[in-house]
Design an enzyme around this catalytic site. Structure first.
Site, PDB file in Angstrom:
ATOM      1  CB  CYS A  13      -0.896   0.064   1.235  1.00 63.14           C
ATOM      2  SG  CYS A  13      -2.133  -1.209   1.241  1.00 63.14           S
ATOM      3  N   GLY A  44       0.949   0.126  -5.064  1.00 64.74           N
ATOM      4  CA  GLY A  44      -0.274  -0.678  -5.065  1.00 64.74           C
ATOM      5  C   GLY A  44      -1.115  -0.343  -6.262  1.00 64.74           C
ATOM      6  CG  ASN A 118       2.498   0.771   3.639  1.00 62.87           C
ATOM      7  OD1 ASN A 118       3.600   1.289   3.628  1.00 62.87           O
ATOM      8  ND2 ASN A 118       2.310  -0.460   3.197  1.00 62.87           N
ATOM      9  N   GLY A 119       1.089  -1.484   5.857  1.00 62.23           N
ATOM     10  CA  GLY A 119       1.834  -2.291   6.821  1.00 62.23           C
ATOM     11  C   GLY A 119       1.091  -3.555   7.182  1.00 62.23           C
ATOM     12  CE1 TYR A 258      11.165  -4.311  -8.058  1.00 58.93           C
ATOM     13  CE2 TYR A 258       9.579  -4.472  -6.268  1.00 58.93           C
ATOM     14  CZ  TYR A 258       9.865  -4.474  -7.614  1.00 58.93           C
ATOM     15  OH  TYR A 258       8.855  -4.624  -8.514  1.00 58.93           O
TER      16      TYR A 258
END
Ligand code: SF4
Length: 479
Positions: A13, A44, A118-119, A258
């Protein structure tokens, strides 16, 4: 390999929030959020959503699809208000459903709240059972809704106090952007695993997963939200709370390797510079004679440039990526993945024919894509193909919000470097050493989570993991 042709490690996310003091148009906050999410689209691609507050109400629009597919000018015109939060999501297996799209908007004792997350919480299953036994009901299968229900449990407190109490309960990695009808709040996990940063444009404040979103909307980067910090932005400006006072940090090193965009700066580290330094370090560690260095675009490009600089071997564009293949081509079957590689990448025969080639990529996940690219390069006339991976072998799954392959699918969990080399058919295969990766970061290794490389998880993973008990089956997980 580390690009999206193969089932890759994906961020689950991206979050964005904005508090405008003096909006110049009724939908300015929504419009800024739209462009902010555009900049975060790499985090995302499955669903997108924006919620906007205007003092006495919150309106929401969210749907499955890319930001450009979900929002039209007409939709944005309807999202009026001076505070907004937005979200882009890549879901884990089994949770791809519109109901799991974010932001989540809910009404509780103190009014309306929107939350974008996010997480991944490592104790979401345990908290879910606890809350369900107390009578909480859930609409989604996300960890985010567990946080929402915790906040509702602490409804007698101010929202800030409720968040501080929730921070004690929840364990894991999270960057949260939360909005009430008139406040914007950012909250980052105590180890700072997931990124969250603060920007500014005039008197207005912005929160985003990555700083690249600020530049898109003409804002400037101010600082990272600190690990364990809660920032509250309202008409009085910005204030900061540190409920836990933790001093340890464990930033996700895979963001730099990345996940993040190269034009972002996360926790003081410039992503582009880090990737270049990884390439240079790899060139120092890898002693192979070759004629050209090429990258697997785009994920390996920055490291390949660093490799070429350090080694003095000429950089060539040896592989061309077709940028117009839609994500619909990337299907989770091996057959489609095989097709996807040929659709998306082509060797430049002129560049590689008769050459000893060093091919740089950021990582190898299953190895199937690397194998095909090595074969393509040989078919195009390369006389030797040496693979250089600008990170250590990825041997372990992530439990902190990155959708990794299951451990048994990771080729480096099953084979040693010699076995992988044989599998992909390269003349040689080198990985960047773990020490080399930390050296490229220019920080001590204790500052990072590198569990997917070394198996040392900074937050213990409870054996129970996510909920899967009796009738309480949760398949979604984090975001
Ligand atoms: Fe990042 Fe890997 Fe740690 Fe997950 S396990 S948070 S991907 S470094």
């Amino acid at each position: 390999m580390g690009n999206e042709l193969e089932k890759h490690w994906r961020d689950e996310c991206g979050v964005f929030g904005i508090y405008l003091r003096d909006p110049t148009a009724p939908n300015e906050a929504a419009r800024d959020t739209y462009f902010g999410l555009y900049a975060l689209q790499h985090r995302g691609q499955e669903s997108a959503g924006i919620a906007v507050a205007s003092g006495d109400r919150i309106v929401l629009h969210k749907a499955m699809g890319l930001v450009s597919e979900v929002f039209s000018p007409e939709v944005l015109d309807g999202l009026t208000g001076n505070v907004a939060v937005g979200h882009v999501r890549y879901s884990t297996t089994g949770s791809s459903h519109p109901v799991n799209a974010q932001p989540l908007v809910f009404r509780y004792l103190k009014g309306m709240v929107a939350l974008a997350h996010n997480g991944n919480l490592v104790n979401a299953g345990e908290l879910y059972l606890r809350l369900a036994n107390l009578g909480s009901v859930f609409q989604t299968t996300t960890d985010s809704e567990v946080i929402v229900n915790l906040l509702a449990r602490y409804a007698q407190d101010s929202l800030e106090d409720a968040l501080a109490k929730s921070m004690i309960d929840i364990k894991g990695a999270y960057a949260l952007v939360i909005m009430t009808e008139n406040k914007l709040i950012g909250m980052r996990d105590p180890l700072g695993i997931r990124p969250l940063c603060l920007g500014r444009r005039g008197d207005s404040f912005i929160l985003a997963s990555e700083s690249c979103a600020f530049y898109t909307i003409g804002a400037e980067f101010v600082r990272d939200v600190e690990p364990g910090e809660i920032v509250v932005i309202d008409e009085n400006g910005l204030r900061s709370i540190h409920p836990l006072g933790s001093e340890e940090v464990a930033h996700c090193i895979f963001e730099y390797v990345y996940l993040a965009r190269p034009d972002s700066v996360i926790d003081g580290i410039n992503v582009n510079r880090f990737r270049r330094a990884m390439g240079r370090q790899l060139a120092r560690e890898m002693k192979v004679e070759a004629d050209i260095v090429i990258a697997v675009p785009d994920s390996g490009t920055t490291a390949a440039l660093g490799f070429a600089e350090e080694s003095g071997i000429r950089f060539e564009e040896g592989l061309i990526k077709n940028r117009y293949i839609g994500r619909t081509f990337i299907q989770p079957t091996q057959k489609m993945r095989d097709l996807g590689v040929r659709l998306k990448l082509n060797p430049v025969e002129e560049a590689v024919k008769g050459k000893r080639v060093i091919m740089v990529d950021d990582s190898i996940v299953r190895g199937t894509t690397s194998k095909q690219i090595v074969r393509m390069l040989r078919d195009a006339g390369a006389v030797e193909v040496h693979m250089a991976v600008a990170s250590p072998p990825t041997q372990y799954s992530c439990f902190y919000g990155i959708d990794t392959s299951a451990r048994e699918e990771l080729i480096a969990a099953k084979m040693d470097v010699g076995g992988i080399r044989e599998f992909i058919g390269a003349d040689s295969l080198y990985y960047l050493s773990e020490e080399g990766m930390f050296a490229a970061a220019g920080r001590i290794k204790g500052n990072f989570c590198a569990a997917c490389f070394n198996g040392r998880y900074p937050i213990p993973i409870p054996q129970t993991g996510r909920i899967d008990k009796d009738n309480f089956e949760r398949t979604g997980g984090g975001c």
